[in-house]
Design a protein around this motif. Structure first.
Motif: not given
Ligand code: GLU
Ligand code: ZN
Length: 469
Positions: A246-272
């Protein structure tokens, strides 16, 4: 050590790899590694309308990027090949034939509209909507008549009456379902392809999977899948249904929380490593809370410590792990990482730059202002910074330029010489220098920055505030 666990990840290539799915893949991987078992990757792509090749390629790439290698699956093969369900049609057909011979399945000719109407009526009567059994008792003649009219059929599983289906979920404990609450469900779509309930269960069984970890949302599917396996005389697996993310608001993690896919985080530059260390603690009480390399994680993974409560994904935590990962990363790794955001001029000591930003950036984009300070074009100075420069005066910068030339860009020598030349020290010395050299009043340590700044850049910056030559 417990007996080898054969686990799997069975994604449908209908979108980018969601963090929630990445987490169950990760836990399954760890379980296999912990017990010297096997981790299988199977692509569930029988739904041709929703499956896409590009998502399949992305999935494999993202899993590999995370370091979750598979022992059997696409690319590597294995004893249960093929590992794409789209290529297993022949096998499913043979099972459908068997089920049909034993009258465990039957064709259903209901149209989508008819089914919708039936569900509506059930809801109005206050009942949970399920298949009403319309085609359950059709005679051979009635079927033939429908076929003659050109109607196409799905294949439904004939759910036995008055059965109690019990199993112990590894996470949720003992479960009990009544078959009478389950409507006859589709095992083969109208286009002939095998449906999820069916191929997901039979493949797990015939591929030798011993432990299925998957999201909570599948818990109520399990009794149906057990019925299918029993009808075919196939071996059952143990299931563990883990809580959702879930996201910070308790709702299932979804697009409206921003990044939700591995690819999103990867593209932003988070390390595995950062993602894995965060996921490791989500819904899993580990025996350590320190940073772990992937290779060390199986040791600390406790399948009996998986939680059923939804787990909160927290970007603040992720950033924490990112900083730890950056501090530990090799220069080589960081060079590639930064290379996505900044391009050093030829001849620049990029490794020195990498070391400079290692502790001052979370994402590659954070290094851009540093790159600008080191070799780029400075933005116009703000009023306060300008004031600093003006107060120091042109004579100061002329002296600074001479000190710079004398010391060949060595910060310590340069400032010592400038102190002597101008009588300034402390902030009165450093602040105007910082302002002229970086355009900022705060920022990186100047000694390493100056060292990697091309001489022409440093000279031009000092010159622009000095007395005219
Ligand atoms: N293909 C299914 C999904 O992605 C697999 C579910 C499971 O893990 O059993 O939801
Ligand atoms: Zn029907």
């Amino acid at each position: 050590m417990s007996s080898p666990a054969i686990t799997r990840f069975a994604p449908s290539p209908t979108g980018s790899l969601h963090l929630g799915n990445a987490r169950t893949a990760f836990f399954s991987h760890l379980w296999a590694r912990k017990t010297a078992g096997r981790f299988i990757l199977r692509i569930e792509d029988t739904d041709v309308e929703r499956s896409q090749d590009r998502y399949r390629a992305e999935l494999l790439d993202d899993l590999a990027w995370l370091g979750l290698d598979w022992d059997e699956g696409p690319d590597v093969g294995g004893p249960s090949a093929p590992y794409r369900q789209a290529e297993r049609g022949e096998f499913y057909r043979s099972l459908f034939e068997r089920l049909a011979r034993e009258d465990r399945v039957y064709p259903c000719y209901c149209t989508a509209q008819e089914l919708e109407l039936s569900r509506k009526l059930q809801r109005m009567a206050g009942k949970p909507p399920r298949y009403a059994g319309t085609c359950r008792g059709l005679s051979v003649a009635q079927r033939a008549e429908r076929e003659a009219r050109g109607l196409t059929a799905t294949l439904r599983f004939r759910v036995p009456e008055e059965r109690v289906i019990e199993f112990t979920d590894l996470v949720h404990g003992p479960q009990r379902f009544l078959s009478d609450d389950i409507g006859d469900f589709i095992v083969r779509r109208e286009n002939g392809s095998a449906a999820f309930f069916f191929c997901n269960a039979v493949d797990d069984s015939v591929m030798g999977v011993t432990h299925v970890l998957r999201g909570d949302d599948h818990l109520t599917n399990t009794p149906r899948q057990i019925l299918v396996l029993e009808a075919l005389g196939l071996r059952l697996m143990q299931y563990g249904h883990v809580g959702l993310l879930i996201g910070a608001d308790g709702a299932p993690l979804s697009k409206r929380h921003g990044s939700t896919s591995v690819r999103d985080f990867r593209q932003r530059g988070f390390l595995p490593q950062a993602l894995l260390n965060h996921l490791f603690h989500l819904g899993h009480t580990a025996e350590t809370d320190g940073f772990l390399e992937l290779a060390r994680m199986p040791r600390y993974f406790r399948p009996d410590h998986l939680g059923r409560a939804p787990a909160r994904f927290d970007e603040v935590q992720l950033v924490h792990w990112q900083k730890v990962s950056l501090a530990r990363a090799s220069t080589d790794c960081l060079r590639d990482w930064l290379g996505t955001a900044v391009t050093p001029p030829p001849g620049l000591d990029f490794d020195a730059f990498v070391e400079l930003v290692r502790h001052n950036a979370v994402l590659p984009a954070d290094a851009v202002p540093w790159a600008e300070a080191a070799w780029g074009r400075l933005a116009p100075l703000d009023a306060q910074t300008q004031q600093l420069v003006r107060e120091a005066g042109p004579a100061f910068f002329s002296a600074a330029l001479r000190a710079y030339d004398e010391s060949a860009g060595d910060w310590k020598l340069m400032t010592a010489s400038l102190r002597e030349r101008t009588g300034r020290s402390g902030a009165a010395l450093f602040m105007p220098l910082r302002a002229a050299l970086t355009g900022q009043r705060h920022g990186p340590e100047l000694a390493p920055l100056l060292k990697l700044m091309p001489a022409a850049v440093a000279r031009a910056r000092l010159q622009s505030h000095a007395e005219s030559p």
